[in-house]
Motif scaffolding. Structure first.
Motif, short mmCIF file in Angstrom:
data_model
loop_
_atom_site.label_atom_id
_atom_site.label_comp_id
_atom_site.label_asym_id
_atom_site.label_seq_id
_atom_site.Cartn_x
_atom_site.Cartn_y
_atom_site.Cartn_z
N GLN A 98 21.76 -20.07 0.41
CA GLN A 98 21.00 -19.10 1.18
C GLN A 98 20.66 -18.18 0.03
N ALA A 99 21.35 -17.65 -0.90
CA ALA A 99 21.12 -16.77 -1.97
C ALA A 99 19.93 -17.33 -2.83
N PHE A 100 19.99 -18.43 -2.82
CA PHE A 100 18.62 -18.98 -3.98
C PHE A 100 17.45 -18.26 -3.67
N ALA A 101 17.47 -17.95 -2.35
CA ALA A 101 16.04 -17.22 -1.64
C ALA A 101 15.77 -15.78 -2.13
N THR A 102 17.04 -15.23 -2.68
CA THR A 102 16.97 -13.68 -2.91
C THR A 102 17.50 -13.21 -4.09
N HIS A 103 18.33 -14.47 -5.11
CA HIS A 103 18.66 -13.90 -6.15
C HIS A 103 18.27 -14.83 -7.19
N LEU A 104 18.26 -14.43 -8.42
CA LEU A 104 17.98 -15.19 -9.63
C LEU A 104 19.24 -15.46 -10.22
N PHE A 105 19.86 -16.61 -10.14
CA PHE A 105 21.12 -16.96 -10.85
C PHE A 105 21.20 -17.42 -12.23
#
Length: 232
Positions: A98-105
């Protein structure tokens, strides 16, 4: 726990545990401080904010993926192993999907994985940007397959947080979906089939094999040359 005795490693490890249990929506500095036995303000001495903490937690779990010895196995064996490990990691940590939509890892953990992953496709015969495209195609396939597990985990938490029974909600929804699908001949045939009653458990493996088959076709289309894999 005083801030002097806290370490970033402790904070990030605990954040991963909290994220696994409560998802992105359950992560906040207060709940993290409670798990650490520390004041929430002490956490800020080691991480900037929640977004920074999610990025650090995301980078840490990439270390769970094993890196096959490319001198000991062929490229397809290595690619299959890394894709399988990546999928399993995403399923263990659905919040990361889910965090791939809101964070740049980014970070050492992800870079370690990405560098070795590129080496796998270079060993296959892909060169330069072609290796990047091959690796990205497999990564996107794995991420897409893991999104179902991530959505299910998030929905389960939301239902239970609102006092509902996730099992009952899912069962009722599946019943409604089956009633709608039964209006269409091909779907009706599958719904009525005992074999189709259970979702096939080899869907991921089938798709991955098909994708790697396609990459091999591209390599053969280059006439055996390792300089520029051609289009199939």
């Amino acid at each position: 726990m005083p801030r002097e005795t806290l370490t970033r490693e402790q904070i990030v490890t605990t954040a991963v545990e909290l994220l696994d249990a409560d998802g992105l929506e359950g992560l906040n500095m207060r709940s993290l401080g409670q798990r650490l036995g520390s004041a929430a303000t002490a956490v800020y001495w080691h991480v900037k904010n929640k977004d920074n903490l999610v990025t650090l937690a995301g980078d840490q779990v990439w270390g769970e993926i094993r890196l096959p010895d490319l001198d000991a196995v062929d490229w397809r064996t290595a690619a299959t192993a890394m894709a399988g490990d990546l999928y399993a990691m995403f399923v263990r940590h659905p919040w990361l999907v889910q965090a791939f939509a809101t964070h740049l890892f980014h970070g050492a953990g992800k870079a370690r994985h990405d560098d070795h992953n590129l080496a796998v496709y270079e060993k296959a015969g892909f060169v330069g940007p072609q290796a990047d495209l091959a690796a990205a195609a497999v990564f996107t396939y794995v991420l897409g397959n893991a999104s179902g597990a991530a959505a299910s985990a998030s929905l389960t938490r939301r239902i239970e947080r609102d006092g509902g029974d996730a099992g009952e909600v899912f069962a009722a929804t599946m019943k409604e979906a089956a009633e709608v699908a039964s209006r269409f001949p091909r779907l009706r045939t599958r719904i009525e089939s005992a074999e189709y009653a259970e979702a096939p458990d080899d869907t991921f493996d089938f798709g991955l094999r098909s994708l790697l088959d396609g990459l091999e076709v591209r390599l053969r289309g280059a006439g055996g040359s390792k300089g520029s894999p051609g289009a199939a």
